[in-house]
Design a protein around this motif. Structure first.
Motif, PDB file in Angstrom:
ATOM      1  N   UNK A   1     -49.650 -37.761   8.773  1.00 57.86           N
ATOM      2  CA  UNK A   1     -49.428 -37.888   7.863  1.00 57.86           C
ATOM      3  C   UNK A   1     -49.125 -38.778   6.476  1.00 57.86           C
ATOM      4  N   UNK A   2     -48.752 -39.932   7.137  1.00 59.99           N
ATOM      5  CA  UNK A   2     -49.075 -40.672   5.917  1.00 59.99           C
ATOM      6  C   UNK A   2     -49.400 -40.784   4.676  1.00 59.99           C
TER       7      UNK A   2
ATOM      8  N   UNK B   1     -48.924 -39.549  -0.422  1.00 57.24           N
ATOM      9  CA  UNK B   1     -49.228 -40.612  -1.580  1.00 57.24           C
ATOM     10  C   UNK B   1     -49.537 -39.490  -2.964  1.00 57.24           C
ATOM     11  N   UNK B   2     -48.638 -39.822  -4.011  1.00 58.95           N
ATOM     12  CA  UNK B   2     -49.318 -39.670  -5.279  1.00 58.95           C
ATOM     13  C   UNK B   2     -50.640 -39.245  -5.557  1.00 58.95           C
ATOM     14  N   UNK B   3     -50.929 -38.172  -5.941  1.00 64.67           N
ATOM     15  CA  UNK B   3     -51.907 -38.383  -6.445  1.00 64.67           C
ATOM     16  C   UNK B   3     -52.150 -37.107  -7.804  1.00 64.67           C
TER      17      UNK B   3
ATOM     18  N   UNK C   1     -48.098 -50.411  -4.325  1.00 64.26           N
ATOM     19  CA  UNK C   1     -47.410 -50.027  -3.383  1.00 64.26           C
ATOM     20  C   UNK C   1     -47.264 -49.173  -2.097  1.00 64.26           C
ATOM     21  N   UNK C   2     -47.520 -47.675  -2.891  1.00 66.81           N
ATOM     22  CA  UNK C   2     -47.686 -46.374  -1.620  1.00 66.81           C
ATOM     23  C   UNK C   2     -48.964 -47.229  -0.656  1.00 66.81           C
ATOM     24  N   UNK C   3     -49.956 -47.491  -1.027  1.00 69.98           N
ATOM     25  CA  UNK C   3     -50.806 -47.650  -0.417  1.00 69.98           C
ATOM     26  C   UNK C   3     -50.357 -49.201   0.564  1.00 69.98           C
TER      27      UNK C   3
ATOM     28  N   UNK D   1     -43.878 -41.539   8.862  1.00 71.28           N
ATOM     29  CA  UNK D   1     -44.499 -41.190   8.287  1.00 71.28           C
ATOM     30  C   UNK D   1     -42.997 -40.653   7.072  1.00 71.28           C
ATOM     31  N   UNK D   2     -42.359 -40.295   7.728  1.00 75.25           N
ATOM     32  CA  UNK D   2     -40.747 -40.088   7.298  1.00 75.25           C
ATOM     33  C   UNK D   2     -40.746 -41.429   5.899  1.00 75.25           C
ATOM     34  N   UNK D   3     -40.239 -42.316   6.634  1.00 73.65           N
ATOM     35  CA  UNK D   3     -39.081 -43.771   6.865  1.00 73.65           C
ATOM     36  C   UNK D   3     -40.212 -44.120   5.330  1.00 73.65           C
ATOM     37  N   UNK D   4     -41.627 -44.104   5.539  1.00 75.65           N
ATOM     38  CA  UNK D   4     -43.008 -44.436   4.582  1.00 75.65           C
ATOM     39  C   UNK D   4     -42.696 -44.072   2.545  1.00 75.65           C
TER      40      UNK D   4
END
Length: 221
Positions: A30-31, A35-37, A67-69, A115-118
């Protein structure tokens, strides 16, 4: 604890291990979902803006997702380490205990929440509250991992062939890493530089493990 002791129903390690594996596998998968695509649009289409411009636009978009990665990499690594240590722990146990089973509830709850916190941090990397949520989620997961290790020792669940000195040493390092991560909460106002402190946690664990291994060699010599 003897290996041939009868294990009561509901206290074998196998089913707990299977369920834990499933929760961690789902959480790790789920992580990556949030991540934006790149969205559909002319700025990324070669036929519309040309090959060079489309490549520049896409590279710029990916650069903005660093930052997302970074959060994905760190969260995945944390889940991997906790799962791996849990796997090693179960291989050392004769059976489960009521207290150890109860500790798995918050452990898996936090693994599922990560995954939610991430995602919250991914979308709000400059927000100290988002950084704080991520910090608390990871630190609590790490400390619960250490609590599981201690409970197994205190309840006398380890196999007879387990080296207790090595086990206690590894457990101490786990506690240190968990408390280190929680201490980074004091620096959440300085996000996104906080990421460097977060990545210091696995580095700290590696240094302590390496140093402990070298000390053991010296003592053995």
């Amino acid at each position: 604890m003897q290996n041939d002791e009868m294990v009561p129903a509901g206290y074998t390690t196998e089913r707990v291990g299977f369920f834990t594996d499933a929760v961690f596998a789902i959480a790790m998968t789920l992580l990556v979902i949030d991540i934006p695509k790149p969205e559909e649009g002319t700025e990324f289409e070669v036929a519309e803006v040309g090959r060079a411009e489309a490549a520049r636009n896409l590279l710029h978009f990916l650069y903005e997702q660093i930052p997302s990665f970074s959060a994905y990499l760190l969260a995945f690594y944390i889940l991997w380490v906790v799962w791996r240590q849990h796997h090693q722990l179960l291989d050392r146990l004769v059976r489960m205990s009521p207290g150890l089973i109860r500790l798995h509830f918050p452990l898996l709850l936090l693994a599922g929440l990560l995954p939610y916190a991430t995602t919250v941090y991914d979308h709000n990397t400059l927000n100290p509250a988002a950084a704080g949520l991520f910090t608390v989620a990871v630190a609590t997961l790490l400390l619960l991992r250490s609590g599981v290790q201690r409970r197994a020792l205190n309840d006398g669940l380890l196999r007879d062939d387990v080296d207790l000195d090595v086990y206690r040493r590894d457990a101490r390092i786990s506690w240190i890493v968990g408390w280190y991560f929680l201490a980074t909460l004091l620096f959440c106002w300085f996000t996104p530089w906080l990421t460097f402190l977060w990545f210091g946690a696995p580095l700290l664990g590696g240094v302590l493990n390496r140093r402990a291994g070298l000390d053991s060699v010296r003592l053995g010599g």
